[in-house]
Design a protein around this motif. Structure first.
Motif, short mmCIF file in Angstrom:
data_model
loop_
_atom_site.label_atom_id
_atom_site.label_comp_id
_atom_site.label_asym_id
_atom_site.label_seq_id
_atom_site.Cartn_x
_atom_site.Cartn_y
_atom_site.Cartn_z
N THR A 33 28.20 0.56 -7.68
CA THR A 33 27.68 1.71 -6.92
C THR A 33 26.64 1.20 -5.94
O THR A 33 25.58 0.71 -6.34
CB THR A 33 27.06 2.74 -7.88
N ARG B 135 23.69 8.53 1.27
CA ARG B 135 25.01 7.90 1.19
C ARG B 135 25.03 6.75 0.19
O ARG B 135 24.33 5.75 0.36
CB ARG B 135 25.45 7.39 2.55
N GLU C 241 30.65 9.03 -7.34
CA GLU C 241 30.15 9.88 -6.26
C GLU C 241 30.19 11.35 -6.67
O GLU C 241 29.27 12.12 -6.36
CB GLU C 241 30.94 9.63 -4.98
#
Length: 358
Positions: free
Chosen positions: A8, A15, A338
């Motif tokens: 990640t 973002r 996400e």
């Protein structure tokens, strides 16, 4: 073993992406851990929003549970294949700060040995745990074997949330028979409530507006839950304490309002233990501070770390002294990180903590 892993990655405020990175190469004092479970912290959301600056390209996350994949040549006392956790705070073990017991402010590279927040490296100054593999620095100071019989989820809160919440209770120096108020019953506040109970508080007053969190708060040890959307929390706490105020107030949200409420409900000579991550200047109201003459103590805590801290917390879990199972409300694979961030950052669907499995 492949030479690439999923991770990640923080790119810029607002973002993050799931990308690919090389599997870390370890040095003599390091260990490579294959992550089996991790989670998302409120601090990660501060990073995502740009409220706490980190370098673009950094792998974030600081709550690892996993299995030792590889050990550095100088690491003793561990075995490859062993289940372990590491704290969100990874002190060197040999800096002046570490030797002084101040692991969170470890200045391993500073000439005087102290550095603000220096012990927080995962997802801050080095790549973190929301990935398939994690390099754990100074492994002998930080790797804690998981006791037999405990699942990943049972120890998932130990690296940060449980350590921080208990740390707030410990920093407040709660004594047997104390009355304690805990402001906000998110994951850290709930663990602070559990910590206050474990330290012998006679009466615990939680401040929370969400019914689901209020219910868990009572399970964690709260005797009263004050809904600040329906009544002034300071007035209600003073009513409950018959005008005396609380011995210790724990602020677990990081906002001006909750900090001020915590200060206003203290008895003279009481302690405000602050766990919040603040994104702007705090103001101390003169009347609540008794013009500086009220013998108040204001203390702050960054999550205590190191392997002995982790061992003690896991012992408390194994001994049935604390149960954080109710805090894990959602489960995701790393491929859905996400989506997990979107849910957690916007606090939808009653989320408290998410379990992320690669």
């Amino acid at each position: 073993m492949a030479d690439k892993m999923r991770a990640t990655i923080f790119l810029e405020p607002g973002r993050i992406v799931l990308g690919e990175k090389p599997i870390p190469h370890i040095g003599p004092l390091d260990a490579l851990v294959r992550i089996t479970t991790t989670t998302i912290c409120g601090t990660d959301v501060h990073i995502l929003k740009g409220e706490y600056p980190v370098a673009s390209g950094l792998t974030i996350g600081h709550e690892p549970v996993g299995v030792i994949e590889k050990l550095g040549s100088a690491v003793l006392g561990y075995e490859e294949g062993q289940r372990v956790i590491a704290g969100a705070i990874t002190p060197s073990g040999w800096s002046n700060a570490s030797l002084d017991g101040c692991h969170s402010q470890c200045g391993r590279d500073a000439p005087h040995g102290f550095k603000p927040l220096g012990g927080w490296r995962f997802g801050n100054t080095i790549d973190g745990a929301q990935a398939e593999y994690l390099l754990v620095p100074d492994a002998m100071a930080n790797l804690a074997p998981i006791p037999d019989g405990l699942t990943d989820e049972q120890v998932l809160m130990c690296p940060d949330i449980l350590s921080t919440g208990f740390g707030g209770a410990e920093a407040g120096k709660i004594r047997i028979g104390d009355t304690v108020a805990v402001f906000a019953q998110g994951p850290i506040g709930l663990c602070a409530t559990a910590g206050a109970r474990a330290m012998g508080a006679a009466e615990i007053i939680a401040v929370e507006s969400l019914p689901a969190r209020a219910a868990i708060s009572r399970r964690m040890g709260a005797d009263h839950v004050v809904d600040f959307t329906h009544e002034d929390p300071v007035s209600e706490i003073m009513r409950i304490t018959r005008g005396r105020g609380v011995d210790v107030a724990i602020e677990a949200l990081g906002r001006q309002q909750t900090f001020e409420w915590a200060l206003r409900c203290l008895r003279p000579g009481g302690t405000l233990s602050s766990l919040g991550v603040y994104s702007e200047d705090l103001r101390i109201p003169l009347d609540a501070f008794a013009a500086g003459l009220g013998d108040h103590r204001i203390v702050t805590t960054l999550c205590p770390g190191g392997k002995e801290r982790m061992r003690r917390l896991m012992a408390a879990v194994a001994g049935g002294r604390v149960d954080t199972a109710a805090l894990v409300t959602h489960h995701f694979g790393l491929d859905d990180i996400e989506t997990a961030y979107d849910l957690f950052a916007h606090q939808r669907d009653g989320v408290l903590k998410v379990a992320i499995r690669p």
